[in-house]
Structures are given as structure tokens and as C-alpha cells.
Design a protein around this motif. Structure first.
Motif, PDB file in Angstrom:
ATOM      1  N   UNK A   1       0.832  -1.208   0.000  1.00 39.81           N
ATOM      2  CA  UNK A   1       0.000   0.000   0.000  1.00 39.81           C
ATOM      3  C   UNK A   1       0.867   1.258   0.000  1.00 39.81           C
ATOM      4  N   UNK A   2       1.978   1.211   0.721  1.00 43.73           N
ATOM      5  CA  UNK A   2       2.847   2.388   0.778  1.00 43.73           C
ATOM      6  C   UNK A   2       3.484   2.688  -0.580  1.00 43.73           C
ATOM      7  N   UNK A   3       3.953   1.666  -1.281  1.00 42.92           N
ATOM      8  CA  UNK A   3       4.620   1.955  -2.567  1.00 42.92           C
ATOM      9  C   UNK A   3       3.622   2.240  -3.679  1.00 42.92           C
ATOM     10  N   UNK A   4       2.399   1.745  -3.512  1.00 47.37           N
ATOM     11  CA  UNK A   4       1.406   1.928  -4.565  1.00 47.37           C
ATOM     12  C   UNK A   4       0.955   3.383  -4.679  1.00 47.37           C
ATOM     13  N   UNK A   5       0.860   4.048  -3.541  1.00 48.24           N
ATOM     14  CA  UNK A   5       0.441   5.451  -3.557  1.00 48.24           C
ATOM     15  C   UNK A   5       1.628   6.357  -3.289  1.00 48.24           C
ATOM     16  N   UNK A   6       1.334   7.580  -2.890  1.00 51.04           N
ATOM     17  CA  UNK A   6       2.400   8.496  -2.482  1.00 51.04           C
ATOM     18  C   UNK A   6       2.129   8.886  -1.032  1.00 51.04           C
ATOM     19  N   UNK A   7       2.769   8.176  -0.131  1.00 47.35           N
ATOM     20  CA  UNK A   7       2.505   8.372   1.292  1.00 47.35           C
ATOM     21  C   UNK A   7       3.692   9.069   1.948  1.00 47.35           C
ATOM     22  N   UNK A   8       3.588  10.380   2.039  1.00 43.65           N
ATOM     23  CA  UNK A   8       4.660  11.145   2.677  1.00 43.65           C
ATOM     24  C   UNK A   8       4.143  11.682   4.008  1.00 43.65           C
ATOM     25  N   UNK A   9       4.344  10.891   5.047  1.00 42.86           N
ATOM     26  CA  UNK A   9       3.764  11.212   6.348  1.00 42.86           C
ATOM     27  C   UNK A   9       4.159  12.594   6.873  1.00 42.86           C
ATOM     28  N   UNK A  10       5.414  13.024   6.724  1.00 41.50           N
ATOM     29  CA  UNK A  10       5.777  14.298   7.356  1.00 41.50           C
ATOM     30  C   UNK A  10       4.919  15.467   6.879  1.00 41.50           C
ATOM     31  N   UNK A  11       4.360  15.367   5.680  1.00 38.46           N
ATOM     32  CA  UNK A  11       3.581  16.491   5.180  1.00 38.46           C
ATOM     33  C   UNK A  11       2.084  16.255   5.246  1.00 38.46           C
ATOM     34  N   UNK A  12       1.676  15.260   5.993  1.00 33.52           N
ATOM     35  CA  UNK A  12       0.260  14.883   5.976  1.00 33.52           C
ATOM     36  C   UNK A  12      -0.412  15.254   7.288  1.00 33.52           C
ATOM     37  N   UNK A  13      -1.504  15.948   7.180  1.00 35.12           N
ATOM     38  CA  UNK A  13      -2.234  16.392   8.381  1.00 35.12           C
ATOM     39  C   UNK A  13      -2.791  15.195   9.167  1.00 35.12           C
ATOM     40  N   UNK A  14      -2.930  14.062   8.505  1.00 43.64           N
ATOM     41  CA  UNK A  14      -3.502  12.892   9.182  1.00 43.64           C
ATOM     42  C   UNK A  14      -2.458  12.159  10.031  1.00 43.64           C
ATOM     43  N   UNK A  15      -1.207  12.492   9.819  1.00 45.61           N
ATOM     44  CA  UNK A  15      -0.135  11.777  10.524  1.00 45.61           C
ATOM     45  C   UNK A  15      -0.414  11.708  12.013  1.00 45.61           C
ATOM     46  N   UNK A  16      -0.274  10.531  12.570  1.00 44.00           N
ATOM     47  CA  UNK A  16      -0.560  10.354  13.992  1.00 44.00           C
ATOM     48  C   UNK A  16      -1.984   9.879  14.252  1.00 44.00           C
ATOM     49  N   UNK A  17      -2.874  10.186  13.290  1.00 47.38           N
ATOM     50  CA  UNK A  17      -4.252   9.688  13.383  1.00 47.38           C
ATOM     51  C   UNK A  17      -4.557   8.703  12.258  1.00 47.38           C
ATOM     52  N   UNK A  18      -3.528   8.390  11.511  1.00 50.19           N
ATOM     53  CA  UNK A  18      -3.698   7.588  10.295  1.00 50.19           C
ATOM     54  C   UNK A  18      -3.587   6.111  10.631  1.00 50.19           C
ATOM     55  N   UNK A  19      -4.561   5.349  10.193  1.00 44.57           N
ATOM     56  CA  UNK A  19      -4.565   3.922  10.534  1.00 44.57           C
ATOM     57  C   UNK A  19      -3.516   3.135   9.749  1.00 44.57           C
ATOM     58  N   UNK A  20      -3.264   3.570   8.525  1.00 43.56           N
ATOM     59  CA  UNK A  20      -2.224   2.901   7.725  1.00 43.56           C
ATOM     60  C   UNK A  20      -0.878   3.042   8.428  1.00 43.56           C
ATOM     61  N   UNK A  21      -0.587   4.280   8.818  1.00 43.38           N
ATOM     62  CA  UNK A  21       0.671   4.556   9.512  1.00 43.38           C
ATOM     63  C   UNK A  21       0.728   3.817  10.846  1.00 43.38           C
ATOM     64  N   UNK A  22      -0.390   3.856  11.573  1.00 38.03           N
ATOM     65  CA  UNK A  22      -0.417   3.234  12.901  1.00 38.03           C
ATOM     66  C   UNK A  22      -0.189   1.729  12.819  1.00 38.03           C
ATOM     67  N   UNK A  23      -0.751   1.126  11.772  1.00 35.31           N
ATOM     68  CA  UNK A  23      -0.533  -0.315  11.601  1.00 35.31           C
ATOM     69  C   UNK A  23       0.916  -0.589  11.243  1.00 35.31           C
ATOM     70  N   UNK A  24       1.479   0.289  10.440  1.00 35.25           N
ATOM     71  CA  UNK A  24       2.892   0.124  10.081  1.00 35.25           C
ATOM     72  C   UNK A  24       3.755   0.218  11.338  1.00 35.25           C
ATOM     73  N   UNK A  25       3.392   1.112  12.251  1.00 28.14           N
ATOM     74  CA  UNK A  25       4.128   1.190  13.517  1.00 28.14           C
ATOM     75  C   UNK A  25       3.955  -0.117  14.291  1.00 28.14           C
ATOM     76  N   UNK A  26       2.710  -0.547  14.368  1.00 27.22           N
ATOM     77  CA  UNK A  26       2.394  -1.705  15.193  1.00 27.22           C
ATOM     78  C   UNK A  26       3.107  -2.955  14.693  1.00 27.22           C
ATOM     79  N   UNK A  27       3.243  -3.047  13.372  1.00 29.54           N
ATOM     80  CA  UNK A  27       3.868  -4.233  12.790  1.00 29.54           C
ATOM     81  C   UNK A  27       5.351  -3.985  12.496  1.00 29.54           C
ATOM     82  N   UNK A  28       5.853  -2.877  13.043  1.00 30.25           N
ATOM     83  CA  UNK A  28       7.277  -2.552  12.910  1.00 30.25           C
ATOM     84  C   UNK A  28       7.757  -2.569  11.469  1.00 30.25           C
TER      85      UNK A  28
END
Lengths: 184, 239, 607
Positions: free
Chosen positions: B91-118
Motif C-alpha cells: 500500500x505504501x509503494x502503490x500510492x504516495x505516502x509522505x507522512x511528514x507532510x500529511x495532516x492525518x499523521x498520527x491519526x492515520x490507521x495505515x501509519x499506525x498499523x505500520x508502527x504496530x507491525x514494525x
């Protein structure tokens, strides 16, 4: 933050660092390990790095690279570090996925150059061989050379960098978990 | 509920009510099974595949598989978590996911799962697809770069708002979100800020305008606690 | 209003009227629009949405899903080359390049004058008489350079396809071995009369005794499926014939539909009789458009004979008729729930199961979806009884199986055998000399090597939907796997993450290896991708998309290894080519403007 004293290696490890298409924020964050720098300096010595101002690196144990790959010079620096370092660490968001610079990837690099130099400044697009040529897209490090370890974050916190590096230096499998694992 | 209305999840008994999916039962019991396209208020979609578990040894989506007494379900295993990490990387490579510039960062489930699964990096070659944003709506921005095709907005708009503002079109990696109006622009549709569809995006693809950093980075939902712990706490609160 | 728009409105009004303004017929309407305008004009989308009371997004969703629909014009003549590995082996690329040059058009593009476009498409089911092409949807077989020249000339002279030499469109049955089904005479109506004589329950019992299993590949017991649909609650029931024969290398359904259509239709009527369906739908893959007129005629004949219609053969509560729906270039629609979505006019994305179609299928009603071959076999059981049928084949796989044989053999074509036949027998019969490998059941099937040729075609040993592609000892099995990888990338519906992204990454890696830039790293990646796709994908497409690669890596590793770079890492992309654009704009050609990867190994040693 629990201060984990790393197991000292038998000899000081040689570390090189470089910043490619990034903002130096990761290096600044590296310096944010503050007084632990003194611990670190007992464990490692620095080869090529913006910290030492050594321009080319010799054989090293660890190479740490910040920033993505946006031009030909970046590629050469990356090749040099890959050739000389036993392990390479991609440090920070840009090194890991291209980061902010990669947001130019939907633009045509030729049109960008023409717009900036020819259309706006009325000048020719510079052809000076001193200027590194731009790649059509900004790429993360692992798309150009083999990368052994990744520390995401924009920038990764000093704590995360310290944890990761001390794991690595002590021969543990480095791990980042909540709350140190961050992409922002 | 009778005692036999339980199944085993990673060796622990989970009680369930007839009709519940494995995911619903696990969630109610405070056990987190990673998921992205699931939302308790909508019909399961089963497309993200993050909730893939092994039921009696057979892989299936926990969100679309009915809980049945006596099932042996494996979820938190090294093998399945490795697969999940791969799915996240996809999912990360398919789109353009640049967390530092995203207002959703920290509330984003995609990101949170990536954290959870290291997940430490996206691993695969990035597609870097060109995906223009749609800022035509006065109150809401669509950044297609971050869309993970979970169809939550599609379902919310169709099933709750009764508008069918969104649909998924295209095949394979050409699949993308489309807006229901001749211009294809959100501003020309009857989408409203108050729609359910405006509030269900698990990533930063559908965002309210003029809201920025009201909660600082570092203090947001999944900065405070991992998504797995968050889910468990939510279950406790519901009690 | 412009004249164009007026013309569009007239055409749409006519089409909508002909299709009864039925939103479920959206795909059929769009196919007609495409045929009329060589594209689906963007203005047509909101107009159709309004007329059919559908959201625009849903119409877009259908338009963008199917390969045979396009938003931009495909020219007055759309030439599509079947690009299965068997077409490749017969030299289709040479002919493609030749035509591209002669017509002055590049792959995937339309000529400047808007006359013609040229592209490739997934297997068109003419593997025994390829290379094959489709011209405006109609199959042209046995392409040669000479025939390509003739086609170019006809296109240049704007001769309507209907006036082209009939021999171009000749599709042979190539039946090489006929057994209980293909060799038997059949009188339309006879099977239905026999079943009516038995009554619904006893005929279903005969079906059960026969142990007929689905020929589409999954092998589900037909009687069980029918009974489930019959017992399911619903005000209406449907029989669907799955004629979306998209599995590369498979063409037996095409032969059945062309030469034995009354068997297939009567099979549908028999199923309808048992479960109480009034409507039958034949979902015909778009590539078989050429069959449609003859099938429609056949339906008319059967209506005249009373096989279809009301009170069939005097049974008061037995009314049944069949409607043909066209597919539009989407392999995934062979999956029964995707097929149902497509029948409902939508994009063909497989549904979540359960519920299964037998309880909630077409329009949410109990629906039986059977393969063409399965339905053709039903008439045999009605005529001869289940016990007789069980006398053929093996215990678990009764009756005969029709195989589509293609590739490196003297006699490609259709072979009907009782189940249990050894692969070596098939190879001998078709004249396969020194086969290196056999791909069973198409791109999603399994690749077998000579030491497994003693195995049997049967559900309990080597199950197959019917394809058997033979690769001689001079063939490179990497090429086969590469062809399949590209096929799956093109055909993934995009619904679930592992298949949507996985098939693309997989094809990229295969392309990288093909270009000589693969390493052991890429080999490991392929294995991991297969594992994830197989485990996590929503339907069979993704679950099997890495199978051929996994098989060929196991059995023919050398074909991969000879392509691998002697390094432990190669960049994901061509570094120097990534400088092309900047080099071009700056006009530089100095040494520093090049990224020659002498490799970091080389640098290491010189240091």
C-alpha cells in the motif's frame, strides 16, 4: 528515556555519514543525542561525515545516510559509501521513501528546468559539468544500492537514533517500536 | 450465551454472538486484529486483507468470516504478521505516502498499523503514480495520493448519506476513486462536510480544509498509544 | 446542442429503448456504444447514468473496468493480437511488428488519421490455430505475414470487416479425439423429454448418481449445487452458463458453443427444470463475439422446437428462456461471483462469499453458475442415466473431460478422454515430441515436468479446467512464466491489496530479470510474493498468480539463473536512463553526465 549503556565493541567502529537529497535535519537530530555523544565517541570514530568534513571515505563499519537520491552526484556518494561500509543505514524519511523531495516525482524534470531557467530567467538551462544532473525521479536509497537498515522519521528522534545505533554497535538486531518508531 | 459459543484466537477463548464475524468478536473482546477497510458501522468489504487470519489452518479474512463455535483462529503469528507487513508495504509503494507532510499523521490507521507491525521501510520499488489532488470543494480536500482504495467513503456515502458520491473505477493498479458528477470534481457533487463519508477515511485522502495541527504531532491518537492498545481500550470503554 | 451531441442522443435513446432502460444491462449498452463510436464518449457517461438512474461513478466504474471499452477512440479498425504464450511461440510478435510498420502505428496507439489501432490482448482462445487476432472484436485465425499484408490492405482500403474473405474468420474445431460427448448424435429436446419423463426429483437423483462435477476447474458436484439453489428461498431463480473461457490455453468451450450449442442450451434447460428457473443467461466472453449470431439463431430454433418457451413439452409450470450477455475483456469474470456482477452491468469484482450464488446470486436470487462443458454433459445423464455415466472415468472423477491441447505438438486441438487418462497418453496422441514441460489448466494451473507425465487427469490427481499447453525441449520456461506474470498484472481486478499490488510488483521483477538485471534478491522476492498472494488474495486469480513462477523456479531454475546478473544487488531502475531527460534539456554529454555503473564491486577492488 532509559539510558542503555551499549556493550563496547573490541575496537572502535568506523562510521561514515552523508547527506544526500535531504535537509540535514536527520544529522541535527543525530546531534540531539546530546551528552550521549560522549558515550558514542568512546565506541566509534568518524570517517567521512559533515561532522568531520572528511570528503571521501575509507573502509568503514557503518555508513549512515540521510536524504534520498535526486541527482548523479548523490548516486556517486551512495556508491562510495556502499563500497566502503560493511553496513549501510538509511536515516530518515527521505532516505527511506524519497520524502519531501520525492513530491516532485509527478513533474517532468525537463519541464521544471525549462520553466525555471528558460521561461522565467530567460537564460539557457545550465550545462556546466560541475552541476550534478537531476534524475527523473527522486528515489529512496534502497532502490539504488543495497541497504541493510532503515530508521524512518522526519527526522527520527535522537532517542530513536541512539537506540538503533547502540543496538547495532552492540551486535543486537536493531529494533524500533512505539513510541520511537515514527514516520513523521 | 452458552459456553460453547466461543472460538479460540491465538490460544485464547473468544466469546461471540451468532452472526458476528471473527473480527467483530475479537474487537468486542478487546483483541486487536489488524484491519484497514473495516468499519463497525458498515458492511464488511474484505479488500485490504490486513485481517487475514488462519481459521482451522485456512487463510481467510477475519472481517468477512463468521465466528463459529470451536474454530481455531491464528492471527498474531510471525508468518501472518510478515504477510501483513508486506501488504502494508504494498500500500505504501502503490500510492504516495509522505507522512511528514500529511495532516492525518498520527491519526492515520495505515501509519499506525505500520508502527504496530514494525514496518521500517516500504521495501518495494515505489510506483510514484501521478495523482492530482481535488481541492474544488469549499470544505474538504481529496488527496488521491494517499487513497488506499478501502471503499469506506464509498460505503458511507452510499449506505449512510444516501448519495453515492464516490465509486471505485478502473482495474488493477489503475483502480482509483471517482466522484459522482459530470466534471468528476468533488466541488460539483452534492458532498457535504457533514456527510459520514467525510469522516471515515482511515488515511489522509479525505481531509477537512482549514484544519491544521490543532493537535500537535506527537500528541495524536496513535502517537499516544499503539493502534492495538487503542483498540483494546476502546473495547474496555464500550465494556 | 452540437450535431455530434444530437447524434449521440439519438443513438443512446435507441440503445436505451432496445435494452429496456435496464440498469442491469449497462455493460451490454456500453458495448453497443463502443461498437458505434469506437469509444465510449465522455459525454455518454452522465447521459447513461441519468437515463438508467445510476450514479455517474458507477457507470465510470464499469467503463474503466473492461479492456474492450475505451474512453479514447480505438480507430475505425481495432486490431488486437492475442498474446498468450502459445501465440508467442507461433511468432505473433514478428507479425505484430510487421503490421505496425506497414500501418505506421505504434503498439497501443491509434494511427494519426484515426483509421486503425494496434495492441495486444489476453489469450483469445485460438491457441490451436494461432497466431490469432481480433479485428473489431471478430476473431481472425492462422495469421501469417502474408495474411497480415492482406489485412493491412483491407484496412487501408477501408473495406468493412463483414466483407473480408471468409477464410480469415474460419475457426476449425480440430476435434482430434471424440468420446462419449463429442462422438454422440444428439436430437434437441430428447434429453429434456427424458428428464421430464423421470420427473424433477428422479432426474436430480440421476444427477447425484452420476457424480458429475463442475468442469470449470473447482470440481464442485453439480447435483449438490442444483439442489442448494432449488431449496434456497427466492421468488426467482437463475441458470447462468459461464462461457467466459478466459484461462489462457483453453478453448474447448468455444468448440462446444460452436459445434454443440444445443447440448449446452439443453443442459441449461435441464438445470432450469430441476431448480425451477425461468431465466437463463449465457455469459459469452467478448473474444467469442463471432459466435453470437449463430447462437442467437440456435436459440430461435430451440424456441421453435419447444425446448425453450412456456409450458415446455407440456409441463405447465416449466417456462424457460435464455439470453446472451457479452463479456468485454476481463479474465476475472470467469470467477462466478465476478461474472454475476458483470451480468448485472457492473465491474467484475468478485463478491465476498458466503453468501454463495446458490442462495444469493444474480440480482440477489438463487443462481446456479455452471461451466459450458458441465452443462453439455448434463444431457448425457438425462438420456442415459447416472449409473451409465459413472461407468466412465474414475470413481471420484466420472465421465469424460475435454482437453484443449496447444503448443509444441503435431496435432493441437480438442481431445476428449475419460477421466483418469495419463498425461503421457495425451502427449503421445497429440504428437508431442520431447516435451520439456506441460502447463496444465492455463496460467493459473500447474507446470509439470516429464517425471510427472505418468500422472492422471482427474480431480484427485491433476485437476484441470481443460488447458494443456506443451513446451518442447527447446523452450525457455522463464519466457512462459514472464508471459503469465504480465497476464496477471493486466487481469487483476484491483479489489484486494495482495493481488492488485502483488501482480504488478511480480511482473516488474520478472521484467527486471528478463532485462538481465535480476539477482538472487529478486528470486527471493518472487517466492515471498507468491506466498503472500496465495494466502491473502480474495479470489483464485491472486491466489494462483504466482504459481507458474513458483513452479518454474523449482523445476527450471536454470532458465532464471542464466539471466541473473553476477551481483548481489541491482538498482530498481536504469540509473543512466533516469538522467536522459536532464541530459536532453541541458544538452550535456560529458563524462559526469553519465551514470555508468561499473558496480561497487569494481570500485572496491580498485581501491
Amino acid at each position: 528515556m532509559r539510558h542503555v549503556a551499549p556493550t563496547p565493541p573490541r575496537r572502535k567502529l568506523r562510521v561514515a555519514t552523508a547527506s544526500l537529497a535531504g535537509c540535514f535535519g536527520c544529522h541535527m537530530s543525530f546531534l540531539d543525542i546530546d551528552e550521549r555523544l560522549l558515550d558514542l565517541i568512546d565506541l566509534v570514530e568518524f570517517d567521512r561525515s559533515p561532522i568531520t568534513d572528511i570528503k571521501h571515505c575509507g573502509p568503514c563499519d557503518i555508513g549512515i545516510i540521510e536524504g534520498g537520491v535526486c541527482n548523479a552526484e548523490n548516486v556517486h556518494v551512495l556508491w562510495e559509501l556502499r563500497a566502503n561500509c560493511k553496513v549501510l543505514v538509511a536515516l530518515g524519511a527521505c532516505a527511506v521513501n524519497g520524502g519531501l523531495p520525492a513530491q516532485r516525482n509527478h513533474l517532468d524534470v525537463g519541464r521544471c528546468l525549462t520553466r525555471v531557467y528558460r521561461d522565467r530567467a530567460g537564460a539557457a538551462v545550465p550545462d556546466d559539468p560541475e552541476l550534478p544532473l537531476l534524475l527523473d525521479k527522486v528515489r529512496p536509497l534502497n532502490e539504488v544500492v543495497r541497504i541493510d537498515f532503515f530508521i524512518p522519521g522526519c527526522p527520527p528522534s535522537g532517542d530513536a537514533i541512539w537506540k538503533y545505533l547502540t543496538d547495532l554497535i552492540s551486535g543486537r538486531m536493531p529494533r524500533l517500536e512505539h513510541p520511537m518508531l515514527h514516520f513523521d | 450465551m452458552s459456553d460453547d459459543a466461543t472460538f479460540m484466537l491465538d490460544g485464547r477463548p473468544i466469546r461471540f454472538v451468532a452472526g458476528q464475524s471473527i473480527l467483530e468478536a475479537a474487537t468486542a473482546a478487546g483483541t486487536f486484529i489488524p484491519n484497514l477497510c473495516h468499519h463497525p458501522e458498515f458492511k464488511p468489504h474484505g479488500s485490504c486483507k490486513l485481517c487475514t487470519v488462519k481459521v482451522n489452518g485456512r487463510a481467510s479474512s477475519a472481517c468477512t468470516t463468521r465466528a463459529r463455535a470451536g474454530q481455531e483462529v491464528a492471527s498474531d503469528t510471525p508468518e501472518l504478521n510478515r504477510h501483513r507487513r508486506t501488504l502494508l508495504q504494498m500500500l505504501f509503494v502503490e500510492g504516495n505516502h509522505f507522512c511528514p507532510g500529511c495532516e492525518k499523521s498520527g491519526n492515520c490507521r495505515l501509519q499506525a498499523l505500520a508502527y504496530d507491525l514494525e514496518m521500517l521501510n516500504p521495501h518495494y520499488e515505489h510506483f510514484y503514480p501521478p495523482r492530482p489532488i481535488d481541492a474544488s470543494h469549499p470544505d474538504v480536500l481529496i488527496d488521491f495520493n494517499r487513497c488506499i482504495l478501502c471503499a469506506l467513503c464509498v460505503r458511507a456515502s452510499r449506505d449512510v448519506d444516501g448519495k453515492s458520491v464516490f465509486a471505485l473505477a478502473g482495474r488493477g493498479t489503475a483502480q482509483h476513486l471517482v466522484v459522482d458528477c459530470p466534471s468528476g470534481k468533488l466541488g460539483d457533487s452534492d458532498f457535504a462536510m457533514t456527510d459520514k463519508a467525510a469522516a471515515v477515511c482511515p488515511v489522509g485522502a479525505i481531509l477537512p480544509k482549514r484544519v491544521g495541527f490543532s493537535v500537535p504531532i506527537g500528541e495524536r491518537t496513535f502517537d499516544v498509544e499503539p493502534i492495538s492498545a487503542h483498540a483494546a481500550h476502546a473495547a474496555e470503554t464500550r465494556g | 446542442m452540437t450535431t455530434n451531441e444530437a447524434a449521440l442522443d439519438t443513438v443512446l435513446a435507441d440503445l436505451l429503448a432496445r435494452h429496456g432502460r435496464d440498469p442491469g444491462r449497462l455493460l451490454q449498452i456500453l458495448l453497443d456504444v463502443q461498437a458505434r463510436f469506437a469509444r465510449v464518449p465522455p459525454e455518454a457517461v452522465p447521459k447513461l447514468a441519468a437515463a438508467l438512474c445510476l450514479p455517474i461513478g458507477e457507470v465510470e466504474s464499469t467503463v474503466e473496468f473492461y479492456s474492450f471499452l475505451s474512453r479514447t477512440s480505438v480507430g475505425e479498425y481495432r486490431v488486437l493480437f492475442s498474446d498468450n504464450i502459445t501465440d508467442r511461440m507461433l511468432g505473433n510478435l514478428t507479425i505484430f511488428d510487421h503490421m505496425a510498420k506497414r500501418l505506421g502505428v505504434r503498439a497501443g496507439e491509434v494511427s494519426d488519421d484515426g483509421l486503425v489501432s494496434l495492441d495486444t490482448t489476453s489469450c483469445t482462445g485460438m491457441c490451436d490455430q494461432g497466431p490469432a487476432i481480433l479485428v473489431n472484436g471478430i476473431a481472425v485465425t492462422r495469421m501469417t505475414l502474408r495474411r497480415a499484408d492482406q489485412v493491412c490492405e483491407l484496412i487501408r482500403s477501408r473495406v468493412p470487416v463483414a466483407e473480408w474473405p471468409a477464410d480469415f474468420f474460419r475457426v476449425d474445431h480440430n476435434i482430434r479425439r471424440a468420446d462419449m460427448l463429442l462422438a454422440a448424435d444428439f436430437t434437441p429436446g430428447s434429453a429434456l423429454k427424458a428428464a421430464i419423463g423421470l420427473g424433477r426429483d428422479r432426474f436430480l437423483e440421476e444427477m447425484r448418481i452420476s457424480n458429475l462435477r463442475g468442469r470449470g476447474g473447482a470440481g464442485f458436484t453439480t447435483a449438490v449445487k442444483w439442489e442448494a439453489a432449488r431449496n434456497a428461498a427466492g421468488d426467482e431463480r437463475y441458470i447462468v452458463c459461464n462461457a467466459d473461457e478466459g484461462e489462457p490455453g483453453t478453448f474447448k468451450d468455444r468448440v462446444l458453443l460452436q459445434y454443440y450449442p444445443e447440448r449446452v442450451f439443453e443442459g441449461m434447460a435441464l438445470a432450469a427444470y430441476v431448480i425451477g428457473a425461468r431465466h437463463g443467461l449465457l455469459y459469452l466472453r467478448g473474444e467469442y463475439l463471432y459466435l453470437r449470431p449463430r447462437l442467437e439463431e440456435k436459440l430461435t430454433e430451440l424456441r421453435a422446437l419447444g425446448v425453450l418457451g412456456r409450458s415446455i413439452f407440456g409441463v405447465d409450470d416449466f417456462a424457460f428462456d435464455i439470453e446472451i450477455h457479452m463479456g468485454a475483456g476481463a479474465y476475472v469474470c470467469g470467477e462466478e461471483t465476478a461474472l454475476i456482477e458483470s451480468l448485472e452491468g457492473k465491474a467484475g469484482r468478485p463478491r465476498i462469499r458466503p453468501p454463495f450464488p446458490v442462495t444469493s446470486g444474480y440480482r440477489g436470487r438463487p443462481t446456479v453458475v455452471n461451466n459450458v462443458e458441465t452443462l453439455a454433459k448434463v444431457s448425457e445423464i438425462a438420456l442415459n442415466g447416472g449409473a451409465w455415466y459413472r461407468g466412465y472415468g474414475t470413481r471420484q472423477s466420472t465421465g469424460t473431460k475435454i482437453l484443449s491441447v496447444s503448443g509444441d505438438c503435431a496435432r493441437p486441438g480438442i481431445y476428449e478422454y475419460p477421466f483418469g487418462v495419463r498425461i503421457s497418453q495425451v502427449l503421445e496422441d497429440c504428437g508431442a515430441r520431447r516435451p520439456r514441460a506441460v502447463q496444465i489448466s492455463g496460467a493459473s494451473g500447474q507446470c509439470l515436468t516429464p517425471r510427472e507425465f505418468g500422472r492422471r487427469i482427474a480431480f484427485e490427481d491433476v485437476p484441470t479446467a481443460g488447458a494443456l499447453m506443451i513446451f518442447g525441449d527447446h523452450r525457455d520456461m522463464f519466457e512462459v512464466a514472464l508471459n503469465f506474470a504480465r497476464f496477471f498484472r493486466h487481469e487483476s481486478c484491483g479489489f484486494c491489496t495482495p493481488c492488485r499490488v502483488g501482480t504488478t510488483i511480480q511482473a516488474k521483477i520478472m521484467d527486471k530479470i528478463a532485462a538481465g538485471h535480476g539477482t538472487q534478491y529478486e528470486m527471493n522476492e518472487l517466492e515471498h510474493l507468491h506466498e503472500v498472494m496465495r494466502t491473502a488474495s480474495h479470489c483464485g486469480l491472486g491466489q494462483t498468480a504466482g504459481q507458474a513462477i513458483a513452479d518454474t523456479i523449482t523445476e527450471f531454475r536454470g532458465d532464471y539463473e542464466k539471466r541473473l546478473a553476477r551481483k548481489d544487488f541491482e538498482p530498481a531502475f536504469d540509473l543512466d536512463a533516469a538522467l536522459d531527460r536532464a541530459r536532453d534539456i541541458t544538452g550535456r554529454d560529458d563524462a559526469d553526465s553519465r551514470l555508468v555503473d561499473e558496480g561497487w564491486h569494481a570500485r572496491e577492488t580498485t581501491r
